[in-house]
Design a protein around this motif. Structure first.
Motif, PDB file in Angstrom:
ATOM      1  N   TYR A 322      45.805 -32.783  37.386  1.00 39.53           N
ATOM      2  CA  TYR A 322      44.609 -32.226  37.150  1.00 39.53           C
ATOM      3  C   TYR A 322      43.497 -32.472  38.104  1.00 39.53           C
ATOM      4  N   SER A 444      44.414 -30.876  29.290  1.00 41.40           N
ATOM      5  CA  SER A 444      43.383 -29.860  28.244  1.00 41.40           C
ATOM      6  C   SER A 444      42.165 -30.630  27.866  1.00 41.40           C
ATOM      7  N   GLY A 447      39.712 -31.223  30.467  1.00 42.27           N
ATOM      8  CA  GLY A 447      38.946 -29.714  30.751  1.00 42.27           C
ATOM      9  C   GLY A 447      37.817 -29.575  29.592  1.00 42.27           C
ATOM     10  N   ALA A 448      38.427 -29.911  28.557  1.00 44.57           N
ATOM     11  CA  ALA A 448      37.513 -29.533  27.144  1.00 44.57           C
ATOM     12  C   ALA A 448      36.203 -30.280  27.158  1.00 44.57           C
ATOM     13  N   LEU A 449      36.509 -31.536  27.607  1.00 45.54           N
ATOM     14  CA  LEU A 449      35.392 -32.437  27.766  1.00 45.54           C
ATOM     15  C   LEU A 449      34.689 -32.635  28.919  1.00 45.54           C
ATOM     16  N   ASP A 450      34.850 -31.757  29.880  1.00 47.06           N
ATOM     17  CA  ASP A 450      34.452 -31.432  31.233  1.00 47.06           C
ATOM     18  C   ASP A 450      34.082 -32.778  31.799  1.00 47.06           C
ATOM     19  N   LEU A 451      35.324 -33.433  32.125  1.00 48.59           N
ATOM     20  CA  LEU A 451      35.322 -34.729  32.709  1.00 48.59           C
ATOM     21  C   LEU A 451      35.916 -34.660  33.844  1.00 48.59           C
ATOM     22  N   VAL A 452      35.249 -34.754  35.186  1.00 53.10           N
ATOM     23  CA  VAL A 452      36.164 -34.362  36.491  1.00 53.10           C
ATOM     24  C   VAL A 452      35.751 -35.596  37.095  1.00 53.10           C
ATOM     25  N   GLY A 456      36.385 -38.669  34.692  1.00 61.58           N
ATOM     26  CA  GLY A 456      37.655 -38.473  34.055  1.00 61.58           C
ATOM     27  C   GLY A 456      38.756 -39.557  34.375  1.00 61.58           C
TER      28      GLY A 456
END
Length: 494
Positions: A322, A444, A447-452, A456
């Motif tokens: 991801y 998932s 993505g839900a925690l908006d960690l990029v 992340g």
């Protein structure tokens, strides 16, 4: 009188060598100096066909003669060197009288089935989302189409585990290969998003039956003191599928339609199905597979560690799949670089699996290699997030590959040690259900925690370190030795 496998290899090797020389010394000059490209087209096609049969001959020799794998690799290598086949033939002619055929090694058929199961999975990665859009799915539905396979695979894994213990691994593999091949062929019937969703459900569920049954059968074939290195060899087939699958499907999909690509995979499954019936149907099944298992699965600490290791291994994989392409793109590199980075991790893992390094898994306590594997994965995840230099990224992905190579055989060995033959099928069913859940959870949750980006990778590394501490605490509390008992006894006697 049957043709000796070595003689068959020598014949095909000579034909391959002749076709290569005519291609290089006759057809290529005619194309570039006489403007006659048709000679290259014809000669190239003939050479390609001969090479495929030559490669098949190498496989047959490896299975029937069971010589050192190095000879098979050399046989492939000389096919790309002018006159190389002739030099090898001189050597093989001398060796032929001393090489005798051996019984077909049935475990290699199971390895091929495991490869098929993961190849089927990895083939889909670069093509399924774009294919779903091409049949009219929205981007939201396309995301569901991609994830639906793993979701349904979880249920297939669980059912496979339960029924493997009840009716035997052979029947489950028969059912799984048959229904998987049919579901792969059903993509030819898809013309809208709804039909695609239905086929994905059937495909994911039916494929879920294969892996737990195959791993159970393979584990019960091995000697107790070879479970570690045996799991490493199995891991090499998974790693090779991870490398070959996406690349081959991407190349094929540029030439033919996606349903046709998946039909080729189905053909491979049908070949394995025939092999399963021919070579394993007549094999006497152990009594444990002829009787309905009454023993219940004991959820001991070993089982929990194996399931936890499976979950966090694939959680890490989901995060990598991801985040890495996005992270590499943000660094200003081409999207192809992320594929190369992933290939590095896969190649390193496969090398550790197939080289003599795999013997370490027979020597060390699997809890030790489990701890080392999770630790290395955690360090690699954090290292990726803190690095912007491409050279370092390649080195860190190589470190990640070492961690993967330590972790995969360890969780398999721990699971085998923690179960009996009567409950192993069910255990592997749950085991691969945790695999499937881990993949979905990794991408998932982030993505839900908006960690990029860095956050992340650091978050994932921290989670892995937490599990690592749990494994270390459990190991220290158990008082288990670092070295396996049988190896301590050998050291004592020597």
């Amino acid at each position: 009188m049957s043709l000796h496998p070595i003689r068959f290899l020598r014949i095909m090797g000579l034909l391959d060598g002749i076709s290569l020389i005519t291609l290089l010394l006759i057809s290529m000059p005619l194309k570039y100096f006489a403007d006659l490209p048709q000679f290259v087209t014809v000669n190239g096609s003939v050479h390609g066909g001969i090479f495929m049969v030559y490669f098949l001959a190498i496989v047959i020799v490896q299975l029937r003669i069971q010589w050192h794998i190095g000879w098979s690799l050399l046989s492939v290598l000389v096919a790309f060197i002018p006159f190389g086949n002739f030099l090898l033939d001189y050597r093989l002619k001398k060796m032929q009288p001393t090489l005798h055929t051996k019984p077909f090694p049935k475990q290699w058929l199971v390895y091929a089935i495991i490869f098929f199961s993961f190849f089927d999975l990895f083939v889909q990665l670069p093509i399924m989302s774009t294919y779903s859009l091409s049949v009219g799915a929205t981007t939201f539905i396309a995301g569901i189409v991609v994830g639906l396979y793993s979701f349904m695979n979880t249920f297939g894994n669980i059912f496979s585990g339960i029924f493997t213990d009840k009716i035997g691994a052979f029947r489950i593999l028969l059912f799984g290969l048959l229904t998987s091949a049919i579901s792969l062929l059903c993509y030819q019937l898809v013309d809208n998003a709804t039909a695609l969703l239905i086929v994905r459900c059937i495909h994911g569920f039916s494929s879920g039956f294969i892996t737990p049954a195959a791993f159970t059968l393979l584990a019960n074939m091995r000697a107790a003191n070879e479970q570690g290195s045996g799991s490493a060899v199995t891991g090499s087939f998974v790693g090779i599928a991870a490398i070959v699958g996406p690349a081959s499907s991407g190349i094929l999909a540029s030439k033919i339609s996606v349903p046709n690509v998946l039909s080729i995979v189905a053909l491979y499954g049908i070949v394995l199905l025939v092999g399963l019936v021919l070579f394993l149907r007549k094999s006497p099944l152990p009594k444990r597979e002829k009787q309905q298992a009454k023993e219940k699965l004991n959820w001991n600490s070993g089982i929990l560690k194996a399931f936890g290791g499976a979950f966090f291994l694939m959680f890490s994989q989901g995060v990598l799949a991801y985040l890495l392409p996005i992270y590499v793109q943000d660094l200003g590199y081409d999207s192809r670089v992320s594929g190369t980075l992933l290939s590095v991790f896969g190649i390193v893992a496969v090398l550790i699996f197939i080289l003599p390094t795999n013997k370490i898994f027979d020597y060390l306590n699997p809890q030790v290699t489990l701890f080392a594997g999770v630790l290395l994965l955690g360090l690699a995840q954090i290292g990726i997030g803190l690095t912007s230099e491409m050279t370092l990224l390649y080195a860190i992905l190589a470190l990640y590959g070492i961690g993967f190579a330590f972790l995969f055989p360890s969780i398999n060995a721990i699971l085998i040690e923690a179960t009996t033959e009567q409950t192993r099928g069910k255990a592997y069913g749950y085991f691969y259900a945790f695999f499937s859940i881990g993949v979905v959870a990794g991408s998932s949750l982030l993505g839900a925690l908006d960690l990029v980006g860095t956050s992340g990778f650091v978050f994932t590394g921290t989670l892995l370190f937490s599990f690592c501490m749990v494994v270390l605490y459990s190991f220290m509390k158990s008082g288990a030795a670092f070295v396996k008992v049988q190896h301590k006894e050998k050291m004592h006697h020597s």
